[in-house]
Motif scaffolding. Structure first.
Motif, PDB file in Angstrom:
ATOM      1  N   LEU A 229       0.612 108.126 161.985  1.00 29.82           N
ATOM      2  CA  LEU A 229       1.490 108.883 162.800  1.00 29.82           C
ATOM      3  C   LEU A 229       1.017 108.074 164.164  1.00 29.82           C
ATOM      4  CD1 LEU A 229       1.553 112.550 161.972  1.00 29.82           C
ATOM      5  CD2 LEU A 229       3.248 110.884 161.499  1.00 29.82           C
ATOM      6  N   SER A 230       1.624 107.732 164.919  1.00 30.22           N
ATOM      7  CA  SER A 230       1.321 107.377 166.251  1.00 30.22           C
ATOM      8  C   SER A 230       1.803 107.971 167.239  1.00 30.22           C
ATOM      9  CB  SER A 230       2.099 105.940 166.357  1.00 30.22           C
ATOM     10  OG  SER A 230       1.508 104.846 165.358  1.00 30.22           O
ATOM     11  N   PHE A 231       1.129 108.413 168.251  1.00 33.93           N
ATOM     12  CA  PHE A 231       1.397 109.439 169.271  1.00 33.93           C
ATOM     13  C   PHE A 231       1.428 108.784 170.593  1.00 33.93           C
ATOM     14  CE2 PHE A 231      -0.121 111.989 165.923  1.00 33.93           C
ATOM     15  CZ  PHE A 231       0.336 113.069 166.105  1.00 33.93           C
ATOM     16  N   PHE A 232       2.401 108.427 171.254  1.00 31.39           N
ATOM     17  CA  PHE A 232       2.621 107.888 172.536  1.00 31.39           C
ATOM     18  C   PHE A 232       2.786 109.167 173.600  1.00 31.39           C
ATOM     19  CE2 PHE A 232       3.800 104.673 169.448  1.00 31.39           C
ATOM     20  CZ  PHE A 232       3.289 103.711 170.136  1.00 31.39           C
ATOM     21  N   SER A 233       2.375 108.700 174.841  1.00 37.87           N
ATOM     22  CA  SER A 233       2.320 109.893 175.622  1.00 37.87           C
ATOM     23  C   SER A 233       2.537 108.911 177.177  1.00 37.87           C
ATOM     24  CB  SER A 233       0.974 110.424 175.824  1.00 37.87           C
ATOM     25  OG  SER A 233       0.993 111.662 176.943  1.00 37.87           O
ATOM     26  N   ARG A 234       3.144 109.805 178.336  1.00 38.54           N
ATOM     27  CA  ARG A 234       3.371 109.515 179.299  1.00 38.54           C
ATOM     28  C   ARG A 234       3.389 110.560 180.323  1.00 38.54           C
ATOM     29  NH1 ARG A 234       9.019 109.374 181.315  1.00 38.54           N
ATOM     30  NH2 ARG A 234      10.437 109.867 179.561  1.00 38.54           N
ATOM     31  N   ILE A 235       2.750 110.365 181.495  1.00 35.41           N
ATOM     32  CA  ILE A 235       2.936 111.549 182.520  1.00 35.41           C
ATOM     33  C   ILE A 235       4.404 111.615 183.153  1.00 35.41           C
ATOM     34  CG2 ILE A 235       2.072 112.432 184.728  1.00 35.41           C
ATOM     35  CD1 ILE A 235      -0.509 111.028 183.891  1.00 35.41           C
ATOM     36  N   ILE A 236       4.955 112.788 183.257  1.00 36.84           N
ATOM     37  CA  ILE A 236       6.250 112.807 183.580  1.00 36.84           C
ATOM     38  C   ILE A 236       6.369 113.258 185.177  1.00 36.84           C
ATOM     39  CG2 ILE A 236       7.678 112.179 181.615  1.00 36.84           C
ATOM     40  CD1 ILE A 236       8.116 115.208 181.412  1.00 36.84           C
TER      41      ILE A 236
ATOM     42  N   THR B  49       2.749 117.521 183.922  1.00 38.41           N
ATOM     43  CA  THR B  49       3.534 117.306 182.794  1.00 38.41           C
ATOM     44  C   THR B  49       3.697 116.288 181.854  1.00 38.41           C
ATOM     45  OG1 THR B  49       4.861 119.306 183.934  1.00 38.41           O
ATOM     46  CG2 THR B  49       5.908 118.102 181.843  1.00 38.41           C
ATOM     47  N   VAL B  50       3.586 116.404 180.635  1.00 36.07           N
ATOM     48  CA  VAL B  50       3.377 115.128 179.962  1.00 36.07           C
ATOM     49  C   VAL B  50       4.548 115.184 178.747  1.00 36.07           C
ATOM     50  CG1 VAL B  50       1.893 113.711 178.325  1.00 36.07           C
ATOM     51  CG2 VAL B  50       0.990 115.044 180.254  1.00 36.07           C
TER      52      VAL B  50
END
Length: 136
Positions: free
Chosen positions: A80-87, A95-96
């Motif tokens: 599993l690869s977890f990708f994130s970005r701040i929105i 909020t992410v």
């Protein structure tokens, strides 16, 4: 977790940061042989906190799971690869968006999106009271 639709092979996002990689094990399974949704949710929360912690530069707490969609089941041995970005960054909250992609153990190099979520964290002081997020 139940399959919501047929798996669609995708390319990994380039506009988000890879913040976590993990392989679920047999102890993480439900009675149907799929990984517990709560196990996935806990890892999504950890993944969402990576960029938030970097931005807040201090204590923070998860205050809301705004959206959580299980798109496909997660299997034992999936990479599993977890990708994130701040929105969004507010005065005390951040909020992410987190997206999770599975690389099936027997189909390495091919990815499917299994989960996506939007979480909100709040910066807190030592007593747990909200504090302003430092300017960038």
């Amino acid at each position: 977790m139940i399959a919501m639709n047929s798996p669609e092979k995708v390319t990994l996002p380039t506009d988000q940061e890879l913040v976590l990689k993990v392989i679920p094990m047999p102890a993480d399974c439900n009675a149907n042989g799929d990984i517990f949704g709560g196990w996935v949710m806990a890892h999504v929360d950890m993944a969402g906190s990576v960029l938030s912690a970097r931005r807040v530069q201090g204590r923070m707490a998860t205050v809301a799971v705004n959206e959580f969609i299980f798109k496909q089941p997660v299997k034992v041995g999936d990479i599993l690869s977890f990708f994130s970005r701040i929105i969004k960054v507010g005065r005390t909250s951040i909020t992410v968006q987190v997206e999770v992609y599975a690389e099936r153990f027997k189909l390495q190099g091919q990815f499917i999106k299994v989960t996506e979520a939007r979480l909100t964290y709040v910066a807190i002081d030592e007593s747990g009271k909200p504090i302003p997020i430092p300017a960038e």
